[in-house]
Design an enzyme around this catalytic site. Sequence first.
Site, PDB file in Angstrom:
ATOM      1  N   ASN A 404      73.450  45.511 -39.931  1.00 55.78           N
ATOM      2  CA  ASN A 404      73.754  46.796 -40.559  1.00 55.78           C
ATOM      3  C   ASN A 404      72.957  47.007 -41.836  1.00 55.78           C
ATOM      4  OD1 ASN A 404      75.008  49.179 -41.517  1.00 55.78           O
ATOM      5  ND2 ASN A 404      76.911  48.643 -40.492  1.00 55.78           N
ATOM      6  N   ASP A 405      73.479  46.554 -42.952  1.00 53.72           N
ATOM      7  CA  ASP A 405      72.850  46.837 -44.246  1.00 53.72           C
ATOM      8  C   ASP A 405      71.429  46.309 -44.345  1.00 53.72           C
ATOM      9  OD1 ASP A 405      75.045  48.212 -45.514  1.00 53.72           O
ATOM     10  OD2 ASP A 405      76.059  46.292 -45.585  1.00 53.72           O
ATOM     11  N   VAL A 406      71.133  45.214 -43.654  1.00 48.93           N
ATOM     12  CA  VAL A 406      69.797  44.617 -43.760  1.00 48.93           C
ATOM     13  C   VAL A 406      68.740  45.454 -43.047  1.00 48.93           C
ATOM     14  CG1 VAL A 406      70.724  42.294 -43.995  1.00 48.93           C
ATOM     15  CG2 VAL A 406      70.177  43.169 -41.720  1.00 48.93           C
TER      16      VAL A 406
END
Length: 477
Positions: A404-406
Amino acid sequence: MDTLGVIEVLVRVLWIAGAVCFVLGLVRMNSPATARNGNLLSAGGMAVAIGATVVLILARQALGDGFSAVGWIIIVLGVALGGGLGLYTARSVKMTAMPQLVSLFNAVGGGAAALIAIEDYLNLAGANAAVPLSTNVFIVLDIIIGSITFTGSLIASGKLQGMIPGKPIMVPGGQLVTLALAAVTVIAAVILFVTGTPNVALMLVILAAALIFGVTMTLPIGGADMPVVISLLNSFTGTAVAMAGFVIDNPVLIIAGALVGASGAILTKLMADAMNRSVINIMIGGFGGGEGTVGAVAGAGGSVRDVSVDDAAIQLAYAERVIVVPGYGLAVAQAQHGVRELAELLEARGVDVKYAIHPVAGRMPGHMNVLLAEANVPYPQLKEMDDINPEFPRADVALVIGANDVTNPAARRPGSPVSGMPILDVDHAKNVIVMKRSMGRGYAGIDNELYTLPQTGMLFRDAKEGLSELVAAVKAL
């Protein structure tokens, strides 16, 4: 020099030899090709150190300065139970549960180190002897650090195992409570240092405050930040063990503890940098809300495009270059074998498949590498972020599985909670397929702008289920 003196010198030489094995083993763990041998070398060093210690104990026993029969029974049972339980858990634990096991090991190590200091202090108190400042400092630090590590690691393991909710649990008046505990600990320690007189009551106050501090420190941290916390607590464990080495004058414990403490601190810093956050921010920010938070996609204001399993299979099967981006969702679903099977099918069709590994993919650094290696994914296909990012523009398809965030392009823009965080350049690929169970947000609690890009298709599936369906669809082509 008498016989006992010669034995003591030889034992200390063997202790140093064991410590050298620790250092060399740690160096060899720097590469996957030599990591297994490095682990065995370190274990061999510990075996040498333990064997030398047993010889020293037996030599002293022969001179009437050893353990009673009850003492030997306790030692034998302790080695048998501890060694047996360690062997069983290490062999039976699933790779996805390895962070929880590491956290439990941290708790055991920190607790054992604290018990050494407590036992030594009680002996000094029983003898009514003044405690030198040098001894007092190491004893108090050992008790404080070891106790914090013990309770903090148990909470962290419980959060990762799901026994404790992964979301931040705010303690009423949490920061005030934590500050009060720290103040009590410092004041009690100063009194012990200044007076130099054994005071069991004050020692118990320090012990209780440190144990509670470990709980109040860890509960407010979200489950998604637990890997950083575990790494930090691992550093605490090493430091506590080093303090215990000073307490009982054992160079093996000092060197081993210093190695663990230093490497854990370095790893913690690297992980925090990989998320573009400071360790202090993680520890006091109550950040990292856990998984499963659902929210609408804001990002660039676009809409989400669903993609079917068949469409995704066609894109993958007829691509020339595919980059797989595994993340936390893949680890939780234990889908590593499914992604390997899919990759082998694609490679049989002439597709070039690589894996993009972010430094904080999975739950701990290196966790994703080990997870995929367990599924027999060829290690040369696993590419670190800096190596794989230049290849995304040439990739026909980037398959994102549970990351997700990466992968959030918002990290390149100032003003976002993830601004400046190093990310995988997934949005530079010609086509992107994102496999997720839902539109849940990552640890940062914000929407992923990747999901609304025109080249992105969302395949809403559990990682294990979705990969199984993709494998079947590719076979049917």
